[in-house]
Design a protein around this motif. Structure first.
Motif, PDB file in Angstrom:
ATOM      1  N   MET A 244       0.860  -1.180   0.000  1.00 20.06           N
ATOM      2  CA  MET A 244       0.000   0.000   0.000  1.00 20.06           C
ATOM      3  C   MET A 244       0.899   1.233   0.000  1.00 20.06           C
ATOM      4  O   MET A 244       1.931   1.255   0.686  1.00 20.06           O
ATOM      5  CB  MET A 244      -0.929  -0.002   1.216  1.00 20.06           C
ATOM      6  N   PHE A 245       0.508   2.233  -0.781  1.00 20.96           N
ATOM      7  CA  PHE A 245       1.349   3.411  -0.968  1.00 20.96           C
ATOM      8  C   PHE A 245       0.597   4.658  -0.504  1.00 20.96           C
ATOM      9  O   PHE A 245      -0.544   4.892  -0.908  1.00 20.96           O
ATOM     10  CB  PHE A 245       1.748   3.572  -2.435  1.00 20.96           C
ATOM     11  N   GLU A 246       1.259   5.448   0.340  1.00 21.10           N
ATOM     12  CA  GLU A 246       0.721   6.734   0.757  1.00 21.10           C
ATOM     13  C   GLU A 246       1.723   7.810   0.379  1.00 21.10           C
ATOM     14  O   GLU A 246       2.822   7.874   0.951  1.00 21.10           O
ATOM     15  CB  GLU A 246       0.479   6.771   2.265  1.00 21.10           C
ATOM     16  N   HIS A 247       1.341   8.664  -0.580  1.00 21.16           N
ATOM     17  CA  HIS A 247       2.258   9.697  -1.042  1.00 21.16           C
ATOM     18  C   HIS A 247       3.588   9.053  -1.416  1.00 21.16           C
ATOM     19  O   HIS A 247       3.716   8.375  -2.414  1.00 21.16           O
ATOM     20  CB  HIS A 247       2.439  10.785   0.017  1.00 21.16           C
ATOM     21  N   ASN A 248       4.588   9.219  -0.570  1.00 17.32           N
ATOM     22  CA  ASN A 248       5.928   8.753  -0.913  1.00 17.32           C
ATOM     23  C   ASN A 248       6.414   7.630  -0.006  1.00 17.32           C
ATOM     24  O   ASN A 248       7.596   7.367   0.070  1.00 17.32           O
ATOM     25  CB  ASN A 248       6.920   9.922  -0.839  1.00 17.32           C
ATOM     26  N   LYS A 249       5.510   6.956   0.676  1.00 13.60           N
ATOM     27  CA  LYS A 249       5.912   5.875   1.577  1.00 13.60           C
ATOM     28  C   LYS A 249       5.232   4.565   1.178  1.00 13.60           C
ATOM     29  O   LYS A 249       4.129   4.574   0.639  1.00 13.60           O
ATOM     30  CB  LYS A 249       5.578   6.226   3.028  1.00 13.60           C
ATOM     31  N   THR A 250       5.909   3.458   1.469  1.00 11.77           N
ATOM     32  CA  THR A 250       5.416   2.129   1.122  1.00 11.77           C
ATOM     33  C   THR A 250       5.150   1.332   2.389  1.00 11.77           C
ATOM     34  O   THR A 250       5.978   1.304   3.301  1.00 11.77           O
ATOM     35  CB  THR A 250       6.443   1.383   0.251  1.00 11.77           C
ATOM     36  N   PHE A 251       3.981   0.657   2.415  1.00 14.67           N
ATOM     37  CA  PHE A 251       3.592  -0.163   3.554  1.00 14.67           C
ATOM     38  C   PHE A 251       3.278  -1.573   3.070  1.00 14.67           C
ATOM     39  O   PHE A 251       2.888  -1.784   1.917  1.00 14.67           O
ATOM     40  CB  PHE A 251       2.358   0.428   4.258  1.00 14.67           C
ATOM     41  N   ILE A 252       3.443  -2.538   3.976  1.00 15.37           N
ATOM     42  CA  ILE A 252       3.164  -3.944   3.681  1.00 15.37           C
ATOM     43  C   ILE A 252       1.928  -4.347   4.475  1.00 15.37           C
ATOM     44  O   ILE A 252       1.953  -4.326   5.712  1.00 15.37           O
ATOM     45  CB  ILE A 252       4.340  -4.853   4.081  1.00 15.37           C
TER      46      ILE A 252
END
Length: 528
Positions: A262-270
């Motif tokens: 999952m992507f928020e602006h410029n960060k990546t999450f698992i």
């Protein structure tokens, strides 16, 4: 009293003297035939629609009231009372899904496809990936795809326009399969999903043998294994130059699968699990960042023996039609999740669209009614794999430079080695006022030289250049080029078309192209 003569059927059974049959037939063949007959009867009974299906009653887990938070997302009157949502094709005149011919290798089918749209400069519109199982080895195959029409039926389908090639994903061995020893025998990428990151990098996420776990989750940039992608997508930096194993917070499991980035602006999450909810940051994988588990997701599996798990990758969707202005309030993340359950000996996947906020912590906003892909048999195992925005369909097709990474106003130039900003381009020298005046001798000799065009870099050189750029900008936990909502690869609007790749019974590949609006109509609101 006279004895009744035996009937023909009685005489037939008396004539069968099983004791005179060979031992092999009595101990092997006859029990095998009886077992096969029982299995066929059980499968036939399992495929009959249940009473709730015939009555059309509400399914356990439907959420009320309907999700009508914005004026753009009304629930049409003819759909408001439906407990299921039939999703139809946006381009197929028959309105049904289209099968994909991956040119299977003999009797080995290729299934569970992922589809990536290619830039207009490519020879063919799409690139497809599919799984193939050879014994206990899982293989990934790819080819460029084009739409076609059958000569007699005129039905549309997709088929390989180039020869399929094997994608050589590295194989690792596992020594941690303590409870499921048979999993250690598997090799290769299992349940692979290809998708775009917001900056346009083609990524592959898959399950595979892990040295630390039994089966772990890996991510890698597909340009490392399919060189043509380097020329088609030369700008996004290569973050995952080799398969990187992802981690879950807390206690690890032997068999990890169906994780989603999952992507928020410029960060990546698992995002690891929906029930109980679990997700972490790529830069901090040991901490569970999920604030809570949403009860509305738990209700999807109520009153039936079912398991809820993630299925496809996510896309960013603004709940308005292009052209409109995407904001934090009108933009969400959408994906497809599966409710997996058994009926008899058969497995079924109930497909629903999951809508979450587009910003951390990605609170669940709503869930769609069960989705049925037109042209499929809902009694079959239909497994959704991937989502992608179709750049070859209107209105997305008419937007200028959809795949030009340089047009994005989120692009930042890499800093110079000494930290100073890059120098501005030198202005062109003004032309002399009198063109007929003779030039000096060195200048004349320089003009008479034949200027050679710069040498075109090879895919390997391009790949190395992108990898070096990645080391300079340090994209591992943060991508400074995506400080906003809009993205040519990850973001779209209600009137854009989404390609859904899915497998059928682990034997066939298919795709259906749908308007994004059809996935989020009549959502059921999630209040907690």
């Amino acid at each position: 009293m006279e004895k009744q003569s035996p009937t023909k059927l009685t005489r037939f059974f008396r004539s069968l003297r099983l004791s005179q049959l060979p031992r092999f037939y009595r101990l092997v063949v006859i029990p095998l035939v009886i077992f096969t007959a029982v299995v066929v009867v059980l499968r036939a009974s399992a495929r009959r629609p249940s009473t709730i299906d015939l009555l059309g009653g509400p399914l356990a887990g439907d959420l009320e009231p309907s999700f009508l938070e914005t004026a753009e997302r009304r629930c049409p009157a003819h759909l408001a009372g439906q407990t299921r949502r039939i999703v139809t094709s946006a381009s197929n005149p028959f309105m049904t899904m289209m099968r994909i011919n991956f040119m299977a290798d003999g009797a080995l089918p290729r299934f569970n496809p992922s589809i990536l749209p290619l830039p207009a400069s490519a020879d063919h519109p799409y690139l497809g990936f599919a799984s193939q199982v050879r014994g206990s080895n899982y293989e990934l195959w790819a080819c460029e795809l084009s739409f076609g029409v059958k000569k007699i039926s005129k039905r549309m389908s997709m088929q390989c326009a180039t020869d399929p090639v094997h994608i050589p994903i590295p194989i690792t061995s596992s020594s941690q399969c303590l409870d499921h020893h048979y999993l250690a025998l598997r090799a290769g990428p299992q349940v692979p999903r290809a998708f775009f990151s917001p900056d346009g990098a083609p990524l592959l996420m898959y399950s595979g043998n892990s040295a630390d776990d039994c089966i772990g989750q890996f991510v890698v940039d597909l340009r490392m294994y399919y060189p043509n992608l380097v020329q088609l997508f030369p700008d996004p930096p290569i973050i995952y130059s080799q398969p990187v194993e992802l981690r879950r917070p807390g206690v690890k499991q032997e068999f990890e699968q169906n994780w989603v980035l999952m992507f928020e602006h410029n960060k990546t999450f698992i995002h690891q699990d929906l029930l109980p909810r679990s997700f972490s940051s790529v830069g901090w994988q040991t901490k569970n960042l999920a604030p809570k588990t949403f009860n509305c997701l738990a209700s999807l599996t109520a009153n039936k023996q079912a398991v809820l798990h993630q299925s496809t990758n996510t896309l960013r969707l603004s709940l308005c039609e292009f052209p409109c202005t995407p904001t934090e309030e009108n933009t969400v993340l959408v994906s497809i999740v599966h409710v997996k359950f058994q009926e008899g000996l058969h497995t079924y996947f109930e497909k629903r669209a999951l809508v979450t906020k587009a910003t951390f912590p990605f609170d669940v906003l709503g869930v769609s009614p069960p989705l049925h892909f037109a042209g499929t048999d809902e009694q079959d195992l239909v497994y959704a794999v991937s989502l992608a925005w179709d750049s070859r369909s209107e209105p997305r097709k008419s937007r200028p430079n959809v795949y030009d990474f340089r047009r994005s106003h989120y692009v930042v130039e890499p800093p110079a080695e000494d930290g100073a900003p890059a120098e501005a381009a030198a202005e062109p020298e003004p032309e002399p006022e009198h063109k007929d005046e003779p030039q000096d001798e060195p200048k004349q000799k320089q003009d008479r030289r034949v200027r050679r065009a710069p040498k075109k870099p090879t895919p390997l050189e391009l790949r190395e250049k992108l990898y070096n750029r990645n080391k300079v900008l340090d994209y591992t936990t943060e991508n400074r080029q995506l400080d906003g909502f809009e993205s040519d690869y990850y973001h779209g609007y209600l009137n854009d078309v989404i390609l859904i790749g899915f497998g059928i019974e682990d034997k066939e590949s298919a795709v259906i192209d749908v308007r994004a609006s059809s996935l989020v109509e009549c959502l059921k609101k999630c209040n907690n």
